[in-house]
Design an enzyme around this catalytic site. Structure first.
Site, PDB file in Angstrom:
ATOM      1  CG  ASP A  74      -1.321   5.307  -6.670  1.00  0.00           C
ATOM      2  OD1 ASP A  74      -0.806   4.986  -7.751  1.00  0.00           O
ATOM      3  OD2 ASP A  74      -2.557   5.372  -6.492  1.00  0.00           O
ATOM      4  CE1 TYR A  99      -8.198   7.073  -6.893  1.00  0.00           C
ATOM      5  CE2 TYR A  99      -6.076   7.493  -5.889  1.00  0.00           C
ATOM      6  CZ  TYR A  99      -6.925   6.649  -6.571  1.00  0.00           C
ATOM      7  OH  TYR A  99      -6.498   5.388  -6.901  1.00  0.00           O
ATOM      8  CE  LYS A 127      -3.714   5.211  -9.953  1.00  0.00           C
ATOM      9  NZ  LYS A 127      -4.033   5.866  -8.682  1.00  0.00           N
ATOM     10  CG  HIS A 138      -7.937   5.715 -12.820  1.00  0.00           C
ATOM     11  ND1 HIS A 138      -8.032   6.773 -11.938  1.00  0.00           N
ATOM     12  CD2 HIS A 138      -8.053   4.599 -12.063  1.00  0.00           C
ATOM     13  CE1 HIS A 138      -8.188   6.296 -10.703  1.00  0.00           C
ATOM     14  NE2 HIS A 138      -8.209   4.984 -10.761  1.00  0.00           N
TER      15      HIS A 138
END
Ligand code: A2P
Length: 286
Positions: free
Chosen positions: A59, A64, A89, A122
């Site tokens: 994930d 990120y 996401k 998200h």
């Protein structure tokens, strides 16, 4: 709530166990999260180590900043892409119809893949939920996301989305751990056929010193992290503990050789205190 227990003499779950989403796609119950894993060797190694250990699900998210290393880690593992369940996401500033479509293309490029298994909104950005979902539906219908869903959505955000949706989200990924067990939101999601996935199942490590959990861990000769992960699994909650440490990645997967009793599950359920390690979806800012 569906629960998983050992049958007499046999283990009902293993690292390959899945939950079936409302479109028939099977999603692994257990996987690796890479929030705060640094782009480059750190993420690449974590992903590779996890897959070597038997993890089937990874994930990540655009925000990120490590999608490219996730893609590299999957390649380095030598495991076929179709044997991995990959989630990413769309970030808040990319939300809206056109911009989501563009963001998705960028994510695919970074991940070096032509599809993801799950694409999530998200956070529920006010005013953009319906347009963003329209883009996700289009991506889903094109086959480039095998499933679509949301993250950090409360009941009112899901209701807003459903006003104009053709497709009900398959997953809602939310902060969930013993200090925030999300009982009501889980029941609501279940009533809509939406699978709940826990982010920060260890509350970013903040549940690890809990004395109730420590006692249960001692009894099973397991770590507190393993107890919490097992609690998720027995609750039928998809869980993605984050670690970049090879030992802990291995340890977090060693949760299929014991079972929490009903009394232990109940004791953990009682630890809820509405504590958030992250942002509240009702008050977040982009
Ligand atoms: P690390 O990456 O160094 O292993 P969450 O998934 O709830 O966000 O928790 C992630 C945090 O918990 C990270 O700081 C991670 O650090 C740590 N962590 C992950 N697995 C374990 C474990 N088995 N024991 C102790 N800490 C862990």
């Amino acid at each position: 709530m569906k629960a998983f227990y050992l049958e007499k003499g046999g283990i009902l779950m293993d690292i390959n166990s899945t939950v079936t989403l409302n479109n028939g796609i099977k999603m692994p119950l257990f996987g690796l999260g890479v929030f705060k894993a640094e782009d480059g060797t750190e993420t690449e190694n974590a992903v590779k180590w996890a897959i070597d250990e038997g993890y089937k699900s990874i994930d990540t998210a655009k925000i990120y900043g490590n999608e490219s290393s996730v893609g590299q880690g999957i390649k380095a593992s030598g495991v076929a892409r179709e044997d991995i369940f990959l989630t990413t996401k769309v970030w808040n500033s990319d939300q809206g119809y056109e911009t989501t479509l563009e963001a998705f293309e960028k994510s695919l490029k970074l991940l070096e893949t032509d599809y993801v298994d799950l694409y999530l909104i998200h956070w529920p950005v006010t005013g953009e939920i319906q347009a963003t979902w329209k883009a996700l539906e289009e991506i889903y219908e094109s086959g480039r996301a095998k499933a679509i869903g949301v993250s950090n959505f409360h009941k009112q955000h899901i209701e807003k989305l459903l006003e104009t949706a053709n497709i009900t989200p398959m997953v809602n990924q939310i902060e969930l751990h013993p200090y925030l067990n999300q009982k009501e939101l889980r029941a609501y999601c279940q009533s809509k056929g939406i699978v709940v996935e826990a982010w920060s199942p260890l509350a970013r490590g903040e549940v690890l010193n809990d004395s109730v959990l420590k006692d249960i861990a001692k009894k099973h000769h397991k770590s507190v992290a393993q107890i919490v992960i097992r609690w998720d699994l027995q609750n039928g909650i998809v869980t993605i503990p984050k670690s970049v440490n090879q030992e802990r990645i291995k340890q977090n997967a060693e949760v299929f050789d014991f079972e929490l009793s009903l009394e232990e599950m109940t004791a953990i359920n009682k630890l809820d205190k509405g504590y958030r390690s992250g942002t509240n979806p009702d008050t977040f800012e982009i």
